[in-house]
Design an enzyme around this catalytic site. Structure first.
Site, PDB file in Angstrom:
ATOM      1  N   LYS A   1      -4.532  -9.586  -6.164  1.00 43.56           N
ATOM      2  CA  LYS A   1      -5.758  -9.822  -5.395  1.00 43.56           C
ATOM      3  C   LYS A   1      -6.882  -8.903  -5.870  1.00 43.56           C
ATOM      4  O   LYS A   1      -6.630  -7.746  -6.208  1.00 43.56           O
ATOM      5  CB  LYS A   1      -5.396  -9.540  -3.929  1.00 43.56           C
TER       6      LYS A   1
ATOM      7  N   LYS B   1       0.819  -1.212   0.000  1.00 41.68           N
ATOM      8  CA  LYS B   1       0.000   0.000   0.000  1.00 41.68           C
ATOM      9  C   LYS B   1       0.851   1.260   0.000  1.00 41.68           C
ATOM     10  O   LYS B   1       0.457   2.269  -0.597  1.00 41.68           O
ATOM     11  CB  LYS B   1      -0.959   0.010   1.196  1.00 41.68           C
TER      12      LYS B   1
ATOM     13  N   LYS C   1     -11.041  -3.674  -3.371  1.00 38.03           N
ATOM     14  CA  LYS C   1     -12.013  -2.587  -3.559  1.00 38.03           C
ATOM     15  C   LYS C   1     -11.343  -1.292  -3.979  1.00 38.03           C
ATOM     16  O   LYS C   1     -11.987  -0.422  -4.550  1.00 38.03           O
ATOM     17  CB  LYS C   1     -12.907  -2.409  -2.331  1.00 38.03           C
TER      18      LYS C   1
END
Ligand code: AQP
Length: 341
Positions: free
Chosen positions: A203, A120, A206
């Site tokens: 993966k 991230k 969202k």
């Protein structure tokens, strides 16, 4: 159950971030399994982890909407707020209070090794929020403030649950106590890691910038069918057996999704679908996905028409959660040496 948790009453805790709309990955990897655990006779506590969501910037209005939408998703999928405790994290301040203690127990090196932080924060780790680095200590607090013994999660969260165990073990060691349990991750089923529809090595997420990469729980039948039709695959038909899926990540992902939605094993799905070209398999998968997801998305829309009722459910859940969390936090303060605990 492992030895480390036997002294504790079995209790399940898990959460999802309201950082965007719910995906099929969140549903199959988490929510569907939360619902399955609800009737098992074990106390179940499920959270909308809004404090985690703000580790990356969230528009305040969007955060409010997403918090209610995720709650609607939980309810629509079958969570019963009279059987499970259902609430949003920021209404139970004991989570962040315990997280501070854990910030002082966990080591910087442990945090720097977390693959989710690396993914991230990307190449600009020095520009990431301090909260993003400390995220796993808050997650440990979410779990341990209830002495939860079991945490159903997708594969991507395994490392964070292991870190929760490390934090519990170090706390117990440093303060010569057995106060916190060694929580077990529960990672099972065919869809513990649902992959992006555009890239079988990534993966489904969202926050992926490409909407085509994921199925959202609010997608209508046309959108679901279109995304599955366009899902990246290789040119070969499906193999005859599950073994043949090993080196074919996109095909394996679609078969895993089919198995998780139909409630069959991968071997059972391959017995029916083995050898079919994608032109035949994809429409069958799309029909199954629409069949399973449409009732949930229409229920979500129904719940979203009454936001006051959603807020009431969250508030009631928070009050019940605090009756468990407050004494555990108080005892933790006492162990650490805080006056007035
Ligand atoms: N693709 C997935 N396959 C299986 N399980 C998944 N989960 C998430 N994606 C998949 C599981 O859903 C739960 C909640 O995850 P989260 O919202 O707390 O954070 P996340 O894992 O980072 O999920 P996202 O969708 O990728 O959110 P963003 O994009 O905001 O980071 C967890 O149990 C997770 O394993």
């Amino acid at each position: 159950m492992s030895e480390g948790t036997t002294a504790f009453t079995p209790r399940v805790f898990s959460g999802i971030q309201p950082s965007g709309g719910l995906t099929l990955g969140n549903y199959l990897g988490a929510i569907k399994r939360f619902v399955d655990m609800q009737g098992s006779g074990i106390e179940t506590i499920y959270c909308v982890v809004d404090m985690h969501a703000i580790t990356v910037w969230q528009d305040p209005e969007a955060l409010r909407r997403q918090t209610r939408e995720l709650t609607a998703g939980y309810l629509a999928a079958g969570l019963d707020p009279t059987q499970s405790i259902l609430f949003n994290q920021s209404q139970v301040p004991e989570h962040t209070q315990l997280a501070w203690i854990f910030n002082c127990v966990a080591r910087m090196g442990w945090m720097n090794r977390m693959t989710q932080f690396k993914d991230k924060a990307g190449k600009h780790a020095e520009k990431a929020s301090l909260g993003l680095l400390a995220y796993p200590a808050l997650m440990a607090a979410d779990i341990l403030v209830y002495h939860a013994t079991h945490v159903p999660v997708g594969e991507d969260q395994k490392q964070h649950v292991e870190l929760t165990r490390d934090i519990a073990a170090k706390f117990n060691h440093d303060f010569k106590t057995e106060f916190f349990p060694m929580t077990e991750p529960v990672i099972e089923g065919a869809a513990t890691r649902v992959m992006s529809l555009r890239d079988g090595s990534k993966k489904m997420s969202k926050s992926d910038p490409s909407d085509a990469s994921r199925i959202n729980m609010t997608d209508d039948a046309d959108a679901i069918a279109k995304k599955i039709r366009k899902a990246k695959t290789d040119p070969e038909p499906l193999p005859e057996t599950a073994d043949g899926l090993k080196e074919r990540p996109e095909a394996r992902n679609l078969v895993n999704i089919y198995a998780a939605l139909s409630g069959e094993t991968v071997a059972e799905v391959m017995a029916q679908m083995g050898g079919k070209p994608f032109g035949e398999f994809k429409p069958l998968l799309a029909d199954l996905a629409v069949d399973k997801l449409a009732p949930i998305s229409s229920e979500m829309a129904r719940y979203m028409q009454d936001p006051a009722e959603i807020d009431r459910i969250l508030k009631d859940g928070a009050t019940r959660a605090r009756t468990i969390a407050a004494p555990i936090l108080r005892k933790t303060y006492e162990i650490v040496g805080m006056v007035g605990a």
